[in-house]
Design a protein around this motif. Structure first.
Motif, short mmCIF file in Angstrom:
data_model
loop_
_atom_site.label_atom_id
_atom_site.label_comp_id
_atom_site.label_asym_id
_atom_site.label_seq_id
_atom_site.Cartn_x
_atom_site.Cartn_y
_atom_site.Cartn_z
N ILE A 78 0.91 -1.25 0.04
CA ILE A 78 0.09 -0.04 0.04
C ILE A 78 1.00 1.21 -0.03
O ILE A 78 0.59 2.10 -0.82
N ARG A 79 1.97 1.23 0.82
CA ARG A 79 2.94 2.49 1.07
C ARG A 79 3.33 2.75 -0.29
O ARG A 79 3.62 3.97 -0.86
N ARG A 83 -4.98 8.56 0.68
CA ARG A 83 -4.75 7.73 1.92
C ARG A 83 -5.51 6.22 1.49
O ARG A 83 -6.62 6.65 1.12
N SER A 136 -2.13 3.82 5.24
CA SER A 136 -0.82 4.33 4.44
C SER A 136 -0.29 5.33 5.13
O SER A 136 0.72 5.98 4.95
#
Length: 552
Positions: free
Chosen positions: A108-109, A119, A133
């Motif tokens: 996700i990041r 986000r 995130s």
């Protein structure tokens, strides 16, 4: 995806003695440099531009388009991340695979980095939050990311614009408000109904209000392993970039509008100057004419403009010249009247003084005859002067009508012949055998012209003379001639005979029978009807008067 909701979009007065009007009139007040005409020219141009500028604050359609585009991009990004999670973040047996926390957070990041304001949150089927995130885990500690607001611009004008903008926009009529954004720990399914949609295998989305004009856009997509939903990915982003885009668009339009407003004001002042300035000069010149004392005032010559103001200037100039000409004519006329009246008065005074110094009855009788003639002359003179002074006013006041000149001449000649009682002089009327010849005018004054010409010719004719009147049409012009076989006009006097008080009379005519105004009155009447009258001698002898009038 859930649809977007609510898309729309005390004055001091001085007095002076007026020479022309003969009454007291107030002096004109000092004229303002900024005239009302300038305001009338400036106001519509500025008002139209202001209405256009005011409309830029209602960019709802543009803003909604940006929101739709942003949501579509979020949906594509969410599907891509959900696909990556479904492929790489699952762990456990094949039939019970589940999302692994650290791997999911890492994916996700990595995938959210290109869009820093976005986000991403990953939820399990039971609604618990698995990864966020905005929360980083390092060395056993959790760190939450927060984005700082943009730095206030250093430009003073921009700061003022932003303050006005932030004050004005919330007060403008807006669409129906979206539900407020709220975030409570452990209540994801309750706070975000779109998550339930995603956990059922569909795509959901919503728009919420964060504060004032800022919105939160959310998109929820399912994370699937084959056809089994193992979680839901929720992407959310604020509308700050969209609002900044709308703000920048409004600012760009305002800057262009400010330039257009400046040009509009300058052009309006220039246009007003080319209109109001000359009109003011003409008004001041006209006022100087009204207050004329001593030297005559001149009207500015603006005929070179070749527009309505040039036409106005020319008309005022011609009117002023006509006024001065009329005043000169009045002065000359008054001097002539005084001279003509003074002659019989002097003669009567001389006769009366002589009567007081003589006892001769015969001489007194002759003096009384002179006095009677002078009185008759004055009576005739005053009557003709009164008649001449009324002509202009009557011609300007009376309504013209269609006049049948054929019938008018026949009637006048018939009256002359009946009044005379004998055929001396003989009157002959020559009229073309055609339809009646008509003109527009006053029948009484046109009859006066013919009667004066016939009477003038009769006074010069010898016994057995003849007066001939001819009437014909020459295109759009009517020609009337009155000619006789008398002695004719003295050489070089063809124009002088139309002057007032012209006194060349037959030597055998009784004193005081004519005032010398008859032919002058004829020309005055004919010119008032738009025609001309001239005199000349006939080759065979006698005088000929020719009148041209526009046909009616």
């Amino acid at each position: 995806m859930a649809p977007l909701l609510g898309q729309n979009g005390p004055r001091r007065v001085e007095f002076s003695q007026m020479r022309l009007a003969g009454i007291n009139r107030p002096e004109p007040e000092h004229r303002r440099w900024f005239s009302s005409l300038t305001l009338r020219i400036l106001a519509p141009n500025v008002l139209a531009l202001c209405v256009l500028v005011a409309g830029i604050f209602y960019l709802d359609q543009y803003r909604d388009g940006l929101l739709n585009t942003k949501i579509a991009a979020m949906q594509s990004q969410a599907e891509m991340i959900a696909g990556a999670l479904g492929e790489s973040a699952l762990t456990g047996p094949e039939d019970r695979r589940r999302l692994e926390r650290n791997t999911s957070a890492h994916i996700i990041r990595r995938l959210v980095v290109p869009t820093p304001r976005t986000r991403a949150r990953l939820y399990l089927p039971n609604g618990s939050l698995l990864a966020d995130s905005r929360k980083l885990v390092a060395a056993g500690r959790q760190v939450q990311l927060r984005y700082l607001p943009p730095v206030d611009p250093s430009d003073q004008a921009m700061r003022i614009f932003n303050k006005v903008y932030d004050w004005l926009v919330p007060r403008l009529p807006s669409d129906p408000t979206f539900p407020p954004y709220q975030e409570r720990l452990g209540r994801g399914l309750e706070d975000y109904p779109e998550l339930r949609v995603a956990l059922q295998g569909e795509i959901g989305g919503a728009i919420r209000t964060l504060k004032e004009e800022t919105l939160i856009l959310t998109v929820a997509v399912p994370v699937q392993q084959l056809h089994r939903v193992v979680g839901a990915l929720l992407l959310s982003v604020d509308s700050a970039e969209i609002e900044e885009g709308v703000r920048n668009a409004r600012l760009a339009i305002l800057q262009a509008s400010a330039l257009a407003l400046t040009v509009t004001v300058l052009v309006s002042f220039l246009l007003a100057g080319t209109i109001a300035g000359p009109v003011r000069r003409l008004a001041e010149a006209a006022d100087r004419v009204r207050r004329w004392r001593g030297r005559r005032a001149e009207i500015p010559d603006l005929s070179h403009r070749r527009d309505e103001i040039g036409d106005l200037s020319g008309a005022l100039h011609e009117m002023t010249q006509a006024l001065y000409g009329r005043l000169d004519a009045i002065e000359v006329f008054a001097a002539d009247v005084a001279h003509e009246i003074k002659n019989p008065l002097t003669s009567m005074r001389s006769a009366l003084e002589t009567m007081t110094r003589t006892d001769n009855a015969e001489q007194k009788k002759r003096l009384m005859t002179v006095i009677a003639q002078d009185i008759q002359r004055m009576d005739r003179l005053i009557s003709d002067i009164s008649n001449a002074s009324r002509i202009d006013a009557e011609l300007a006041r009376e309504e013209t009508e269609s006049v049948d000149l054929t019938s008018l001449l026949q009637t006048l000649i018939g009256m002359r012949q009946r009044d005379g009682g004998h055929p001396d002089p003989r009157l002959v009327l020559n009229i073309e055998p055609s339809d009646p010849i008509r003109i527009h005018g006053l029948p009484s004054r046109l009859g006066q012209v013919v009667d004066n010409l016939v009477g003038n010719a009769k006074s010069f004719l010898p016994p057995g003379g003849c007066i001939e009147l001819s009437l014909s049409r020459q295109g759009e012009i009517v020609c009337l001639t009155v000619e006789d076989n008398g002695p004719g006009i003295p050489p070089g006097q063809e124009e002088a005979i139309f002057q007032r008080f012209y006194s060349q009379r037959p030597p055998d005519e009784a004193f005081g029978q004519h005032s010398g105004l008859g032919l002058s009155i004829c020309r005055q009447i004919i010119e008032a009807h738009g025609g001309t009258i001239t005199a000349q001698n006939r080759p065979t002898g006698g005088a000929q008067f020719i009148i041209y009038l526009p046909s009616g």
